[in-house]
Design a protein around this motif. Structure first.
Motif, mmCIF file in Angstrom:
data_model
loop_
_atom_site.group_PDB
_atom_site.id
_atom_site.type_symbol
_atom_site.label_atom_id
_atom_site.label_comp_id
_atom_site.label_asym_id
_atom_site.label_seq_id
_atom_site.Cartn_x
_atom_site.Cartn_y
_atom_site.Cartn_z
ATOM 1 N N ASP A 22 0.854 -1.198 0.000
ATOM 2 C CA ASP A 22 0.000 0.000 0.000
ATOM 3 C C ASP A 22 0.885 1.242 0.000
ATOM 4 N N ASN A 81 -3.542 5.403 -2.359
ATOM 5 C CA ASN A 81 -4.653 6.235 -1.886
ATOM 6 C C ASN A 81 -4.171 7.675 -1.778
ATOM 7 N N TRP A 124 -1.650 -0.649 -3.936
ATOM 8 C CA TRP A 124 -2.868 0.147 -3.761
ATOM 9 C C TRP A 124 -2.450 1.546 -3.336
ATOM 10 N N THR A 167 -5.041 11.355 -0.770
ATOM 11 C CA THR A 167 -6.010 12.059 0.076
ATOM 12 C C THR A 167 -5.935 13.562 -0.145
ATOM 13 N N THR A 205 -6.075 7.845 -7.387
ATOM 14 C CA THR A 205 -6.304 6.798 -6.387
ATOM 15 C C THR A 205 -6.744 5.524 -7.126
ATOM 16 N N PHE A 253 0.430 5.689 0.426
ATOM 17 C CA PHE A 253 -0.473 6.812 0.689
ATOM 18 C C PHE A 253 0.211 8.121 0.345
ATOM 19 N N SER A 291 -6.660 13.188 -6.033
ATOM 20 C CA SER A 291 -7.403 12.128 -5.351
ATOM 21 C C SER A 291 -8.395 11.436 -6.270
#
Length: 320
Positions: free
Chosen positions: A209, A310, A308, A312, A289, A211, A285
């Motif tokens: 993951d 993400n 993955w 934000t 994403t 971010f 975003s």
């Protein structure tokens, strides 16, 4: 008074031939040409192909070989009795006899034919808490081995391997192991070795993951085994269902395709060392994403990193 004796010359030769499944193959046979010749090919006692009276004789040919055999007819007069076997099957393996007869004598040549279906692809996927490795349409029966990076005790890998054969005699091998600890801690390698050990096909998979915040550069790591041959590096992105290709590089042609040219970049020179990481320049975003996959394909290898991502929206302060 001495009786005249007639001697028949008999030669016995033996050859090993390996044929590739569903391809054409030549079973060698030669003789000393001396006029008219009779040629019979047998597999054990099964008639495979016959030639006499200066033409092919298909009347006694076993139906398993029907339409799949021929000789080099223009070269028979030069002593070539080799057989062409088309679209080789697993069931074709075995011992063949080439019998030739001329007025100078008879000759028997034996050919031991083995068949192999090459490993074309090894697939590795992570599904929930398991890693699944599969290879199909292989002959003879291959072997499958797991490893991880960083290394771990293989006794900790719960390994369930299943081997099946289809109606053509080709094998599928499938193995499942359970995830070790956190899913992003390990790279899982699956190697499939052909029965004659002439091929080793390796695939790997890693899932992680990442971010980031809108507007800030985001580095998506993709560390892969260093390619030893020509390779292709591909990045794909899935927002909903259909993946789109955002970046490709082919080392053979040195061609680069970057559909996200103003959104992402990659250092090609680093790719030659096994670093295929991608940098998102100004991620949004609603746009970026999603699920990213980095794939390195080369000779008998395929390695993937699934990420993955993400993105934000940064929080804004509230003034009271």
């Amino acid at each position: 008074m001495t009786k005249a004796c007639k001697y028949i010359l008999v030669h016995i030769l033996e050859t090993l031939v390996t044929c590739v499944f569903h391809e054409d193959c030549i079973l060698p046979c030669s003789f000393l040409p001396t006029g008219a010749v009779v040629i019979h090919w047998y597999k054990q006692q099964i008639p495979v192909h016959s030639f006499y009276y200066r033409q092919d004789q298909f009347g006694l040919q076993n139906k398993h070989f029907s339409g799949r055999t021929s000789l080099f007819n223009p070269q028979i007069a030069q002593g070539n009795a080799s057989l062409v076997l088309r679209k080789v099957k697993v069931q074709d393996r075995g011992r063949y006899k080439c019998y030739t007869s001329t007025r100078k004598g008879n000759q028997e040549t034996f050919v031991n034919l083995s068949v192999k279906a090459l490993i074309q692809m090894v697939k590795v996927d992570i599904i929930e808490e398991e890693v699944i490795c599969q290879a199909q349409n292989i002959y003879p029966l291959p072997q499958l081995y797991w490893s991880t990076e960083p290394p771990t005790d293989l006794n900790n890998l719960y390994n369930h391997t299943r081997k099946t054969a289809d109606s053509k005699g080709l094998f599928t091998i499938e193995s499942t192991i359970t995830i070790l600890g956190n899913i992003s801690q390990h790279v899982y390698f699956c190697s499939v070795v052909s029965g004659d050990r002439s091929q080793v096909w390796t695939a790997s998979v890693k899932q992680q993951d990442k971010f980031g915040e809108e507007g800030n550069k985001l580095f998506i790591p993709c560390m892969l085994p260093q390619p030893q041959h020509n390779f292709t590096l591909t990045w794909t992105f899935i927002k909903t269902t259909e993946p789109i290709i955002i970046f490709t590089y082919d080392s053979r042609s040195q061609r680069i395709t970057n559909s996200w040219e103003k959104k992402a970049k990659l250092d090609i020179q680093q790719a030659y060392t096994g670093n295929g990481s991608l940098t998102l320049l100004h991620p949004e975003s609603s746009v970026h994403t999603g699920f990213y996959t980095c794939t390195l394909s080369s000779f008998q290898m395929k390695h993937q990193v699934h990420t993955w991502v993400n993105i934000t929206v940064p929080r804004t302060g509230t003034i009271i």
